[in-house]
Scaffold this motif. Structure first.
Motif, PDB file in Angstrom:
ATOM      1  N   VAL A   1       0.827  -1.207   0.000  1.00 53.94           N
ATOM      2  CA  VAL A   1       0.000   0.000   0.000  1.00 53.94           C
ATOM      3  C   VAL A   1       0.865   1.263   0.000  1.00 53.94           C
ATOM      4  O   VAL A   1       0.340   2.368   0.073  1.00 53.94           O
ATOM      5  CB  VAL A   1      -0.961   0.034   1.207  1.00 53.94           C
TER       6      VAL A   1
ATOM      7  N   CYS B   1       3.043   2.296   2.381  1.00 55.27           N
ATOM      8  CA  CYS B   1       3.124   2.978   3.684  1.00 55.27           C
ATOM      9  C   CYS B   1       4.562   3.313   4.044  1.00 55.27           C
ATOM     10  O   CYS B   1       4.815   4.207   4.842  1.00 55.27           O
ATOM     11  CB  CYS B   1       2.471   2.146   4.782  1.00 55.27           C
ATOM     12  N   GLY B   2       5.503   2.558   3.496  1.00 50.23           N
ATOM     13  CA  GLY B   2       6.914   2.860   3.734  1.00 50.23           C
ATOM     14  C   GLY B   2       7.443   2.459   5.099  1.00 50.23           C
ATOM     15  O   GLY B   2       8.558   2.830   5.457  1.00 50.23           O
TER      16      GLY B   2
ATOM     17  N   ARG C   1      10.480   6.575   2.530  1.00 52.68           N
ATOM     18  CA  ARG C   1      10.722   6.437   3.971  1.00 52.68           C
ATOM     19  C   ARG C   1       9.500   6.885   4.772  1.00 52.68           C
ATOM     20  O   ARG C   1       9.178   6.299   5.804  1.00 52.68           O
ATOM     21  CB  ARG C   1      11.931   7.302   4.342  1.00 52.68           C
ATOM     22  N   ASP C   2       8.815   7.936   4.287  1.00 48.19           N
ATOM     23  CA  ASP C   2       7.622   8.432   4.974  1.00 48.19           C
ATOM     24  C   ASP C   2       6.342   8.029   4.243  1.00 48.19           C
ATOM     25  O   ASP C   2       5.286   8.620   4.481  1.00 48.19           O
ATOM     26  CB  ASP C   2       7.685   9.966   5.101  1.00 48.19           C
ATOM     27  N   GLY C   3       6.450   7.060   3.379  1.00 54.68           N
ATOM     28  CA  GLY C   3       5.288   6.578   2.649  1.00 54.68           C
ATOM     29  C   GLY C   3       4.852   7.520   1.545  1.00 54.68           C
ATOM     30  O   GLY C   3       5.536   8.505   1.232  1.00 54.68           O
ATOM     31  N   PHE C   4       3.713   7.185   0.946  1.00 59.89           N
ATOM     32  CA  PHE C   4       3.135   8.043  -0.087  1.00 59.89           C
ATOM     33  C   PHE C   4       1.896   8.694   0.499  1.00 59.89           C
ATOM     34  O   PHE C   4       0.902   8.033   0.754  1.00 59.89           O
ATOM     35  CB  PHE C   4       2.788   7.216  -1.325  1.00 59.89           C
ATOM     36  N   THR C   5       1.978   9.991   0.748  1.00 61.74           N
ATOM     37  CA  THR C   5       0.897  10.656   1.464  1.00 61.74           C
ATOM     38  C   THR C   5       0.203  11.708   0.616  1.00 61.74           C
ATOM     39  O   THR C   5      -0.698  12.373   1.091  1.00 61.74           O
ATOM     40  CB  THR C   5       1.442  11.326   2.742  1.00 61.74           C
ATOM     41  N   THR C   6       0.626  11.868  -0.611  1.00 72.62           N
ATOM     42  CA  THR C   6       0.009  12.872  -1.468  1.00 72.62           C
ATOM     43  C   THR C   6      -0.185  12.344  -2.884  1.00 72.62           C
ATOM     44  O   THR C   6       0.533  11.431  -3.326  1.00 72.62           O
ATOM     45  CB  THR C   6       0.849  14.173  -1.488  1.00 72.62           C
ATOM     46  N   LYS C   7      -1.153  12.932  -3.561  1.00 75.21           N
ATOM     47  CA  LYS C   7      -1.405  12.528  -4.948  1.00 75.21           C
ATOM     48  C   LYS C   7      -0.380  13.125  -5.896  1.00 75.21           C
ATOM     49  O   LYS C   7      -0.276  12.729  -7.043  1.00 75.21           O
ATOM     50  CB  LYS C   7      -2.809  12.979  -5.363  1.00 75.21           C
ATOM     51  N   LYS C   8       0.353  14.134  -5.398  1.00 75.16           N
ATOM     52  CA  LYS C   8       1.374  14.759  -6.239  1.00 75.16           C
ATOM     53  C   LYS C   8       2.511  13.776  -6.454  1.00 75.16           C
ATOM     54  O   LYS C   8       2.967  13.130  -5.520  1.00 75.16           O
ATOM     55  CB  LYS C   8       1.917  16.021  -5.568  1.00 75.16           C
TER      56      LYS C   8
END
Lengths: 160, 257
Positions: free
Chosen positions: B51, B53-54, B97-104
């Protein structure tokens, strides 16, 4: 033969012997062809042990269970039971001796690793309930409303 | 010597000559064991389950003391966004490292691109790590014998022996090697050798909440990972290089490089 032939030959021979003697001291005894043969196994055997000696920092849930058994068990029943304690609480290291308390990451950034809504069809991410971090109470910490150990709000009410 | 004796002896000689040299060769049990050891580590990645999350990257960096803020990592997660017009966007900000948190989507340092939801045809995550190749090109190019393959199939780097020439970093077709900013030597994923040799799993496997990463022993037919690799449809990366990578993927797509 004349000495102008012998002399450089002696020098060369002397150098070869010198290098061979130096090699015997410099190259460690355990350096050689390992199990994988000359092409892939040429190494210092002692290094394998050095790598095995690296300290384990993430001790996994099994280690947490030794003292926090009940907690681990009850969280295990919640949707967040799939998470390792150490993912949010940080690596156990030698806890409780060192460090006596773990630094818990309570930040919004941690939660949105999974719960920021992205368009990712054909990935498990699309099955996780997500929010838009820019519009969903952007100033608040998630833990203000959600209990990270029992994340879903309906369930939380039941616990109260 | 009478005729009878002569015939007897010559028959012994002929019989002796008929024995091939290989039959007299003493078999070294160590050599035999090395040819087919009872342990061969392999990795299985299920890209459907990832998913992004990193947590794996975070755990890896802390477990293996890879400087947290430096933009290097032993493992990373890539996001693939395939647009309806065929364009493929790939990013892995800070190795995820901090996951994927944005659609950019990151397209170069500090540069982002927004893709409209309805433009996306498919999007998914692919974790990457060292493939612990059966024929590791990084090992072949090492001029000093600092990197090597162990009997159980893990490629290690001897930090005391490494001279930091960087050939192996260039030689790896998967780009998994980097220069360690503190030790000034080549650095790479080693399946958490200190953990797997203690009966634990690698830090990334333990950190993954969704079972997207698994590690197992290929020589054990009852190992769940081995069972999947042997009986299900799995892919490997860059097969054409002939490196025989030992990280197997479920749910690879043609866009994945």
């Amino acid at each position: 033969m004349k000495s102008h032939v012998w002399r450089p030959l002696f020098v060369a021979l002397g150098l070869v012997i010198l290098i061979l003697v130096a090699r015997a001291f410099v190259v460690p005894a355990d350096f050689g062809i390992g199990e994988r043969g000359y092409m892939y196994g040429w190494h210092r055997k002692g290094n394998e042990e050095e790598w095995k000696k690296v300290s384990v920092k993430y001790k996994t849930k099994a280690y947490c269970k030794e003292c926090h058994g009940k907690k681990v068990e009850s969280i295990g029943r919640s949707p967040h039971g799939v998470l390792q304690c150490e993912n949010c609480h940080g690596p156990a290291l030698d806890h409780p001796k060192d460090p006596p308390t773990l630094t818990i990451d309570r930040s919004r950034k941690l939660c949105i690793r999974c719960h920021a809504k992205l368009v990712t069809p054909s990935s498990g991410r699309s099955k996780i309930r997500g929010i838009d971090p820019e519009t969903h109470n952007p100033e608040a910490e998630c833990s203000l409303c959600h209990d990270p150990h029992h994340p879903n709000l309906e369930e939380l009410k039941r616990h109260e | 010597m009478n005729r009878r004796e002569f015939l007897k002896r010559s028959m012994v000689v002929v019989a002796g000559m008929a024995v091939p040299a290989a039959a007299l060769h003493l078999i070294d049990p160590k050599q035999l064991l090395a040819a087919k050891p009872d342990l061969r580590w392999a990795f299985l990645v299920d890209a459907y389950k990832c998913v992004g999350c990193g947590f794996c990257v975070k755990a890896c960096k802390l477990e293996n003391e890879v400087p947290y803020e430096a933009n290097v990592s032993r493992t990373w997660v890539e996001r693939y966004v395939v647009k309806k017009d065929g364009e493929v966007l790939i990013d892995s900000p800070k190795a995820a490292r901090d996951g994927f948190t944005t659609k950019k989507i990151e397209v170069g340092e500090g540069k982002f691109r927004e893709v409209k939801d309805e433009e996306i045809e498919k999007a998914f995550f692919v974790p990457k790590l060292c493939n612990q190749c059966e024929n590791p090109p990084c090992v072949q190019v090492c001029p000093v014998g600092a990197t090597y393959s162990t009997a159980d199939g893990v490629v290690l780097v001897d930090r005391k022996w490494c001279i930091g020439c960087g050939y192996c970093i260039m030689g790896c077709p998967y780009g998994v090697r980097f220069f360690h900013p503190v030790h000034k030597t080549a650095e790479k994923c080693n399946f958490c050798y200190h953990r797997i040799s203690k009966g634990m799993k690698s830090a990334c496997v333990d950190a993954c909440p969704f079972g997207a990463r698994q590690i197992g022993n290929l020589r054990d037919p009852n190992d769940p990972v081995t069972k999947v690799i042997m009986t299900e449809r799995v892919g490997i990366l860059k097969e054409e290089y002939g490196t025989k990578p030992q990280v197997y993927y479920i749910g690879l797509s043609k866009e994945v490089r």
